[in-house]
Write a protein that holds these residues in place. Structure first.
Motif, PDB file in Angstrom:
ATOM      1  N   VAL A   1      36.771  34.510  29.013  1.00 46.56           N
ATOM      2  CA  VAL A   1      37.701  33.731  29.618  1.00 46.56           C
ATOM      3  C   VAL A   1      37.621  32.311  28.948  1.00 46.56           C
ATOM      4  N   GLU A   2      38.578  32.289  27.939  1.00 40.45           N
ATOM      5  CA  GLU A   2      38.375  30.993  26.978  1.00 40.45           C
ATOM      6  C   GLU A   2      38.213  29.534  27.808  1.00 40.45           C
ATOM      7  N   SER A   3      39.345  29.346  28.733  1.00 35.01           N
ATOM      8  CA  SER A   3      39.422  28.155  29.597  1.00 35.01           C
ATOM      9  C   SER A   3      38.300  27.798  30.461  1.00 35.01           C
ATOM     10  N   ALA A   4      37.405  28.890  30.631  1.00 36.13           N
ATOM     11  CA  ALA A   4      36.161  28.774  31.401  1.00 36.13           C
ATOM     12  C   ALA A   4      34.943  28.874  30.599  1.00 36.13           C
ATOM     13  N   ASN A   5      34.937  29.031  29.499  1.00 36.43           N
ATOM     14  CA  ASN A   5      33.929  29.262  28.540  1.00 36.43           C
ATOM     15  C   ASN A   5      32.937  30.431  29.023  1.00 36.43           C
ATOM     16  N   ALA A   6      33.501  31.540  29.868  1.00 34.10           N
ATOM     17  CA  ALA A   6      32.525  32.199  30.468  1.00 34.10           C
ATOM     18  C   ALA A   6      33.179  33.767  30.140  1.00 34.10           C
ATOM     19  N   TYR A   7      32.398  34.640  30.549  1.00 33.06           N
ATOM     20  CA  TYR A   7      32.443  36.223  30.190  1.00 33.06           C
ATOM     21  C   TYR A   7      32.595  37.106  31.422  1.00 33.06           C
ATOM     22  N   VAL A   8      33.159  38.050  31.108  1.00 37.50           N
ATOM     23  CA  VAL A   8      33.474  39.116  32.132  1.00 37.50           C
ATOM     24  C   VAL A   8      33.140  40.313  31.640  1.00 37.50           C
ATOM     25  N   ALA A   9      32.662  41.633  32.237  1.00 36.32           N
ATOM     26  CA  ALA A   9      32.348  42.715  31.750  1.00 36.32           C
ATOM     27  C   ALA A   9      33.820  43.367  31.710  1.00 36.32           C
ATOM     28  N   ASN A  10      33.875  44.111  30.655  1.00 33.62           N
ATOM     29  CA  ASN A  10      35.118  44.862  30.428  1.00 33.62           C
ATOM     30  C   ASN A  10      35.125  46.180  31.236  1.00 33.62           C
ATOM     31  N   ALA A  11      35.805  46.556  32.408  1.00 39.88           N
ATOM     32  CA  ALA A  11      35.570  47.638  33.161  1.00 39.88           C
ATOM     33  C   ALA A  11      35.949  48.870  32.233  1.00 39.88           C
ATOM     34  N   HIS A  12      36.822  48.744  31.280  1.00 42.54           N
ATOM     35  CA  HIS A  12      37.041  49.960  30.403  1.00 42.54           C
ATOM     36  C   HIS A  12      36.999  49.844  28.936  1.00 42.54           C
ATOM     37  N   PRO A  13      35.658  49.832  28.630  1.00 42.85           N
ATOM     38  CA  PRO A  13      35.369  49.413  27.189  1.00 42.85           C
ATOM     39  C   PRO A  13      35.937  50.463  26.083  1.00 42.85           C
ATOM     40  N   ASP A  14      36.100  51.520  26.774  1.00 43.25           N
ATOM     41  CA  ASP A  14      36.542  52.665  25.669  1.00 43.25           C
ATOM     42  C   ASP A  14      38.296  52.429  25.438  1.00 43.25           C
ATOM     43  N   CYS A  15      38.783  51.388  25.987  1.00 46.77           N
ATOM     44  CA  CYS A  15      40.248  51.165  25.888  1.00 46.77           C
ATOM     45  C   CYS A  15      40.521  49.839  25.360  1.00 46.77           C
ATOM     46  N   LEU A  16      40.954  49.696  24.149  1.00 44.04           N
ATOM     47  CA  LEU A  16      41.339  48.449  23.477  1.00 44.04           C
ATOM     48  C   LEU A  16      42.733  48.127  23.488  1.00 44.04           C
ATOM     49  N   HIS A  17      42.813  46.802  24.254  1.00 43.52           N
ATOM     50  CA  HIS A  17      44.338  46.121  24.460  1.00 43.52           C
ATOM     51  C   HIS A  17      43.926  44.594  24.644  1.00 43.52           C
ATOM     52  N   ASP A  18      45.087  44.126  24.804  1.00 44.30           N
ATOM     53  CA  ASP A  18      45.258  42.549  24.780  1.00 44.30           C
ATOM     54  C   ASP A  18      45.085  42.487  26.423  1.00 44.30           C
ATOM     55  N   CYS A  19      44.258  41.276  26.895  1.00 44.54           N
ATOM     56  CA  CYS A  19      44.185  41.081  28.294  1.00 44.54           C
ATOM     57  C   CYS A  19      44.906  39.864  28.903  1.00 44.54           C
ATOM     58  N   ILE A  20      45.356  39.682  29.965  1.00 39.84           N
ATOM     59  CA  ILE A  20      45.874  38.444  30.634  1.00 39.84           C
ATOM     60  C   ILE A  20      44.735  38.165  31.691  1.00 39.84           C
ATOM     61  N   PHE A  21      44.577  37.129  31.815  1.00 40.11           N
ATOM     62  CA  PHE A  21      43.635  36.453  33.037  1.00 40.11           C
ATOM     63  C   PHE A  21      44.452  35.584  33.988  1.00 40.11           C
ATOM     64  N   LEU A  22      44.443  35.998  35.163  1.00 36.72           N
ATOM     65  CA  LEU A  22      44.832  34.878  36.353  1.00 36.72           C
ATOM     66  C   LEU A  22      43.548  34.135  36.716  1.00 36.72           C
ATOM     67  N   VAL A  23      43.363  32.806  36.437  1.00 39.44           N
ATOM     68  CA  VAL A  23      42.079  32.254  36.781  1.00 39.44           C
ATOM     69  C   VAL A  23      42.438  31.421  38.021  1.00 39.44           C
ATOM     70  N   CYS A  24      41.841  31.336  39.034  1.00 38.98           N
ATOM     71  CA  CYS A  24      41.874  30.532  40.218  1.00 38.98           C
ATOM     72  C   CYS A  24      41.289  29.216  40.168  1.00 38.98           C
ATOM     73  N   ASP A  25      41.838  27.992  40.177  1.00 37.47           N
ATOM     74  CA  ASP A  25      41.473  26.712  39.733  1.00 37.47           C
ATOM     75  C   ASP A  25      40.752  26.364  41.147  1.00 37.47           C
ATOM     76  N   SER A  26      40.751  26.862  42.209  1.00 42.34           N
ATOM     77  CA  SER A  26      40.004  26.660  43.491  1.00 42.34           C
ATOM     78  C   SER A  26      38.503  27.190  43.578  1.00 42.34           C
ATOM     79  N   CYS A  27      38.566  28.595  43.503  1.00 40.67           N
ATOM     80  CA  CYS A  27      37.425  29.420  43.548  1.00 40.67           C
ATOM     81  C   CYS A  27      36.697  29.986  42.406  1.00 40.67           C
TER      82      CYS A  27
END
Length: 156
Positions: free
Chosen positions: A87-113
């Motif tokens: 997650v570029e804007s947070a300089n943080a990482y998430v585990a990919n729940a489907h590592p066997d599937c390669l695609h581009d992702c869209i992240f919705l990032v809550c500025d509050s929590c």
């Protein structure tokens, strides 16, 4: 707007770790004890985690200090092998729940929590790649992040 998602199985718990290990080994890499520890720590976070968060979690579990630099190197490997997403804007990482599937992702990032939701919309990400190509640019890894407020923080 309808999300044009492709179908894949999202792994959890031990199945997620097994899928990550299989994906990494198919990429020609070894699943070492340290890599397993870093992946398990990453997968244990409910929100995107920094390398420092992960290093601290692994250090507590291992009973010895693990440097953030070590974790960064492993996370870079995981991102390259599709086991984790940054997650570029947070300089943080998430585990990919489907590592066997390669695609581009869209992240919705809550500025509050800080909660981050991962979406798949192949039509949208294909459009981004097409627009980049039309501009004479060769896209390698589009990063789409939408900052805002999640439904819980909005009160609904």
């Amino acid at each position: 707007m309808a999300v044009h998602a492709h179908h894949h199985h999202e792994h959890e718990g031990a199945a997620l770790t097994d899928a990550a290990q299989a994906t990494l080994e198919r990429a020609g890499e070894q699943w070492t004890t340290m890599r397993a520890s870093v992946f398990e720590a990453l997968a244990g976070f409910a929100k995107p985690a920094s390398a420092y968060d992960i290093a601290e979690a692994v250090s507590k579990r291992e009973g010895r200090r693990v440097a953030a630099n070590t974790v960064y190197r492993i996370l870079d490997l995981f991102v390259g092998a599709n086991l984790a997403r940054r997650v570029e804007s947070a300089n943080a990482y998430v585990a990919n729940a489907h590592p066997d599937c390669l695609h581009d992702c869209i992240f919705l990032v809550c500025d509050s929590c800080g909660q981050t939701t991962h979406l798949d919309d192949d039509r949208l990400t294909k459009g981004v790649r097409s627009a980049a190509s039309a501009a004479g640019f060769s896209p390698v890894r589009p990063v789409i992040e939408v900052r805002g407020t999640c439904a819980e923080c909005e009160g609904g």
